[in-house]
Motif scaffolding. Structure first.
Motif, mmCIF file in Angstrom:
data_model
loop_
_atom_site.group_PDB
_atom_site.id
_atom_site.type_symbol
_atom_site.label_atom_id
_atom_site.label_comp_id
_atom_site.label_asym_id
_atom_site.label_seq_id
_atom_site.Cartn_x
_atom_site.Cartn_y
_atom_site.Cartn_z
ATOM 1 N N GLY A 96 -0.952 -6.175 -5.628
ATOM 2 C CA GLY A 96 -1.769 -5.460 -4.661
ATOM 3 C C GLY A 96 -1.511 -5.947 -3.249
ATOM 4 O O GLY A 96 -1.092 -7.085 -3.019
ATOM 5 N N SER A 175 -0.155 -2.690 -10.398
ATOM 6 C CA SER A 175 -1.024 -1.773 -9.656
ATOM 7 C C SER A 175 -0.204 -1.041 -8.584
ATOM 8 O O SER A 175 0.739 -0.329 -8.892
ATOM 9 N N HIS A 198 -0.609 -2.074 -15.168
ATOM 10 C CA HIS A 198 -1.679 -1.245 -14.606
ATOM 11 C C HIS A 198 -1.122 -0.357 -13.493
ATOM 12 O O HIS A 198 -1.652 -0.288 -12.383
ATOM 13 N N ASP A 258 -9.295 1.753 -17.339
ATOM 14 C CA ASP A 258 -8.850 1.715 -15.947
ATOM 15 C C ASP A 258 -9.528 2.827 -15.144
ATOM 16 O O ASP A 258 -9.326 4.018 -15.403
ATOM 17 N N ARG A 260 -9.058 3.329 -11.915
ATOM 18 C CA ARG A 260 -8.262 3.713 -10.759
ATOM 19 C C ARG A 260 -7.047 4.572 -11.093
ATOM 20 O O ARG A 260 -6.467 5.183 -10.203
ATOM 21 N N HIS A 286 -9.273 -2.070 -14.484
ATOM 22 C CA HIS A 286 -8.094 -2.266 -13.649
ATOM 23 C C HIS A 286 -8.048 -3.708 -13.137
ATOM 24 O O HIS A 286 -9.065 -4.301 -12.820
ATOM 25 N N GLN A 288 -7.768 -6.802 -10.779
ATOM 26 C CA GLN A 288 -8.092 -7.144 -9.403
ATOM 27 C C GLN A 288 -8.331 -8.649 -9.325
ATOM 28 O O GLN A 288 -8.762 -9.261 -10.305
#
Length: 313
Positions: A96, A175, A198, A258, A260, A286, A288
């Motif tokens: 991310g 992500s 993810h 998930d 997102r 998800h 994080q």
């Protein structure tokens, strides 16, 4: 390992509505061709390497390094590697935007591998309010298109280091990092194994899905479409690139809960990939940084599969 979608996720959708209202001049700059040639030009060559800090923790050397290209791209990285001498397989992580290179600190034990997390080539603010994103739009878009060549630039330096085994190089896109790592791996066969953690395809659908947090749902599809045009998502959406990774293995690890990633976007990326490929579903939301239990489970799963050679099983 990964964070929220960042300023070119939810923020880009808000920007899209502003641009639609009156950003005609910038709109002219949005028309561009396939970026493959531009990627190579922006990659340049390694011009400068700065070692920012180093420490030893629990049997690992942790070193912060910044590599700068002759083109001006700057790639901050955090390297975590075993103290033992010899070359080890490389795991290059792009997660991310907010986490950046600090994602390497979320991995307590590299299990004998060199783990490198890199930051995006973007130096603007992570959080923006209202029309402030209008100011940073060109920087965000430039950073998006600089990220695949930044990954290759990182490899240009890393693969010259005596502690890296160039025969086994894992590219992990987590992500937001999935599209960029997929594009970079499609262009660069030095990456021998590719992981989407993810992650998903269909950038337009992803932008629209996440726009619902900041605007009425009825406007989300339009915002996603406009944002996708603004950032050039059509050229970077990973399902257009992933087939080029074969015959190198491609693996997806996704979350059953998930919030997102739409399931259709996840399935689209997997369907576009060629064999050998695999997809594993794990329980939970998800990934994080503020969900350490999710990060730990993912890290353990990925490293276990690397050790077992089961990326495509």
């Amino acid at each position: 390992m990964a964070g929220k979608l960042g300023p070119w996720g939810r923020g880009a959708t808000g920007l899209a509505l502003v641009c639609a209202a009156g950003m005609g001049g910038f709109g002219l700059a949005l028309r561009f061709d396939d970026p493959t040639g531009a990627f190579q030009q922006r990659r340049g060559t390694v011009a400068r390497v700065e070692r920012d800090s180093a420490s030893v923790e629990e049997g690992h050397l942790i070193e912060a390094v910044t590599v700068t290209s002759s083109s001006g791209i700057t790639v901050p990285m955090l390297i975590k590697r075993p103290l033992a001498e010899g070359a080890s397989p490389l795991v290059l992580i792009l997660g991310g935007h907010a986490t950046g290179r600090d994602a390497a600190r979320l991995i307590p034990d590299t299990r004998g591998r060199v783990v490198v997390a890199m930051s995006y080539p973007y130096t603007g603010p992570h959080r923006m309010k209202g029309l402030e994103i209008f100011k940073w739009a060109p920087d965000i878009r430039q950073a998006i298109h600089d990220t695949p060549p930044a990954i290759q630039l990182a490899l240009d330096w890393l693969l010259t280091q005596p502690w890296v085994d160039t025969r086994e190089v894992h590219g992990v896109g987590a992500s937001l990092g999935t599209p960029f790592m997929t594009v970079a791996a499609a262009l660069d066969r030095r990456i021998t194994h590719v992981w989407s953690v993810h992650g998903a395809g269909r950038t337009r659908e992803l932008l629209a899905h996440n726009a619902r947090e900041s605007m009425p749902a009825v406007f989300a599809p339009l915002a996603g479409t406009l944002a996708d045009v603004i950032v050039g998502g059509h050229y970077l959406t990973p399902e257009k690139w992933v087939a080029r990774i074969a015959p190198r293995p491609f693996a997806m690890i996704n979350a059953a809960n998930d919030e997102r990633l739409p399931r259709t976007a996840v399935d689209a990326l997997y369907a576009a990939a060629e064999q050998p490929k695999s997809m594993v579903w794990m329980a939970g939301p998800h990934v994080q940084p503020n969900r350490p239990e999710v990060v730990r489970a993912l890290v353990s799963s990925v490293l276990d599969r690397m050790a077992q050679g089961s990326i495509a099983n």
